[in-house]
Write an enzyme that holds these catalytic residues in place. Sequence first.
Site, mmCIF file in Angstrom:
data_model
loop_
_atom_site.group_PDB
_atom_site.id
_atom_site.type_symbol
_atom_site.label_atom_id
_atom_site.label_comp_id
_atom_site.label_asym_id
_atom_site.label_seq_id
_atom_site.Cartn_x
_atom_site.Cartn_y
_atom_site.Cartn_z
ATOM 1 N N ARG A 121 41.463 73.089 -89.701
ATOM 2 C CA ARG A 121 41.474 72.051 -88.654
ATOM 3 C C ARG A 121 41.656 70.649 -89.239
ATOM 4 O O ARG A 121 41.259 70.376 -90.361
ATOM 5 C CB ARG A 121 40.193 72.166 -87.819
ATOM 6 C CG ARG A 121 40.196 73.476 -87.039
ATOM 7 C CD ARG A 121 39.001 73.656 -86.177
ATOM 8 N NE ARG A 121 38.939 72.703 -85.073
ATOM 9 C CZ ARG A 121 37.952 72.677 -84.189
ATOM 10 N NH1 ARG A 121 36.956 73.537 -84.286
ATOM 11 N NH2 ARG A 121 37.959 71.800 -83.219
ATOM 12 N N ASP A 313 37.229 71.148 -73.282
ATOM 13 C CA ASP A 313 36.735 72.494 -73.589
ATOM 14 C C ASP A 313 36.882 73.464 -72.413
ATOM 15 O O ASP A 313 36.814 74.681 -72.595
ATOM 16 C CB ASP A 313 35.259 72.436 -74.012
ATOM 17 C CG ASP A 313 35.090 71.754 -75.362
ATOM 18 O OD1 ASP A 313 36.072 71.702 -76.128
ATOM 19 O OD2 ASP A 313 33.984 71.269 -75.638
ATOM 20 N N ARG A 386 35.403 80.244 -76.804
ATOM 21 C CA ARG A 386 35.732 79.864 -75.421
ATOM 22 C C ARG A 386 36.870 80.728 -74.850
ATOM 23 O O ARG A 386 36.894 81.016 -73.667
ATOM 24 C CB ARG A 386 36.074 78.378 -75.334
ATOM 25 C CG ARG A 386 34.873 77.505 -75.693
ATOM 26 C CD ARG A 386 34.977 76.096 -75.149
ATOM 27 N NE ARG A 386 34.170 75.181 -75.929
ATOM 28 C CZ ARG A 386 32.850 75.013 -75.774
ATOM 29 N NH1 ARG A 386 32.207 75.659 -74.846
ATOM 30 N NH2 ARG A 386 32.188 74.178 -76.558
HETATM 31 C C1 S3P Z 1 32.596 67.651 -79.091
HETATM 32 C C2 S3P Z 1 33.731 66.966 -78.797
HETATM 33 C C3 S3P Z 1 34.991 67.621 -78.425
HETATM 34 C C4 S3P Z 1 34.756 69.048 -77.971
HETATM 35 C C5 S3P Z 1 33.839 69.799 -78.877
HETATM 36 C C6 S3P Z 1 32.495 69.117 -78.988
HETATM 37 C C7 S3P Z 1 31.396 66.891 -79.510
HETATM 38 O O1 S3P Z 1 35.850 67.656 -79.560
HETATM 39 O O2 S3P Z 1 35.987 69.726 -77.879
HETATM 40 O O3 S3P Z 1 33.637 71.109 -78.395
HETATM 41 O O4 S3P Z 1 30.285 67.460 -79.527
HETATM 42 O O5 S3P Z 1 31.541 65.704 -79.798
HETATM 43 P P1 S3P Z 1 36.865 66.433 -79.900
HETATM 44 O O6 S3P Z 1 36.061 65.261 -80.272
HETATM 45 O O7 S3P Z 1 37.680 66.958 -81.062
HETATM 46 O O8 S3P Z 1 37.670 66.232 -78.664
#
Ligand code: S3P
Length: 430
Positions: A121, A313, A386
């Site tokens: 990632r 999400d 998910r």
């Molecule tokens: C999250 C932010 C989101 C989300 C992840 C949890 C967090 O990611 O998709 O499941 O806890 O700050 P991104 O910041 O990459 O959008």
Amino acid sequence: MQKVFERSENLAGAVTVPPDKSISHRAAILSSLCRGKTRIARFSPAADCVSTLKCLEMLGVKQSWEAETLLVEGLGKEGFDQPGLPLDCGNSATTMRLLAGTLAGEPLEVTLTGDESLISRPMERIIEPLSLMGAEISAEGGGGRPPLRIKGGKLVGMEYSPPIASAQVKSAVLLAGLKAEGTTTVNETVQTRDHTERMLEAMGIAISSEGLSVSVEPGEPWPYDFDIPGDISSAAFILGAALICPGSEITLNDVGLNPTRTAFLDIILRMGADVEVSIEATDSWEPRGRVKARYSPLTAIDISEDDAARTIDEIPLLVLLATQAAGRTEVRGAGELRYKESDRLSGTVEALSSMGAMIEETPRGMIIEGPRELTGSVVSSHRDHRLAMMFAVAGLAAESQTTVRDWEFTDISYPGFDEVLKALGARVVE
Ligand code: S3P
């Protein structure tokens, strides 16, 4: 491990979903920066949050449990120990990105690594701002990929405008700002989840917001006793099942209803869902309440770039709902889905198409024509919690049987999800 699901009707009952994963990570990290003991009631049992606790333990943060309450003994702002081994963040990008921000200002050399999914990632999004503030970070995986080697140092506050909407990036920069000299400001283009800001304020840190900008002053958080609300992102799967299984009515208790997390509810209401939301506690730091959903005929709507950022999400689940809604749904500006635990755009399109949905993948979204009768098939979760849960819900609305492979990945956010569905009357065949 695989699980098999069959068409189900009349799902009924009340559910308390697991404690919020995003809030649990932050509660553990911020408590470790306090001096003294913090109590965190209803800390998430999700595997991702366990990864955060293990990393903190390797940094010298002692933890213990009193029934479901986690006790964290904070070490103060610069109190972490130098770990002897790399910290394993497992499957959790939140663990890696938030810890990178936390460690950027510590006089330590730490390596953050993770599982096969996490090491693929993108991390450039946090490496850039944290390096600009003064940390030395290298991505040992090449191309901005983990493992991350962080040599923390003296940080200087700055004003930063992330090129993507991301609460993890915003939080990493704000956490680094706690140890920086001067003010640190993050300017967002879309309001992402604001749990970090709310917690910092509750813990006595000088933090202020104006429009889409948030600024933090350096400081050490005070201990604060947290009680974590239910995770709305987990609740969404149960709500989705209620909406598409005929005759269903389900109540979800004690769900977090922070307005920066409720875009999913706004969108399903726009689709015509029969949903009642009642806020029951406006806690000083996170609102929470009850959500009731009944089976509903749905209509297609457009999901804009702004919607997508606020409910990132839940997009795969919204796509499933769109396959059952009358008309054409277009999802725009959801390119970030390609960089989650798996490429959730192509994983969603591939599996739902194999079940008979009419979906076209676009570079940053999808076009869905509904309603379409779904037929069960064998689908891979792509080791993505998910996607696994969305496919299970699809299986409850599909003709014949749906087999979801690599089911065990649901433990990442919702251990026991299949048991909860069963208790509501869903046909889960072992
Ligand atoms: C999250 C932010 C989101 C989300 C992840 C949890 C967090 O990611 O998709 O499941 O806890 O700050 P991104 O910041 O990459 O959008």
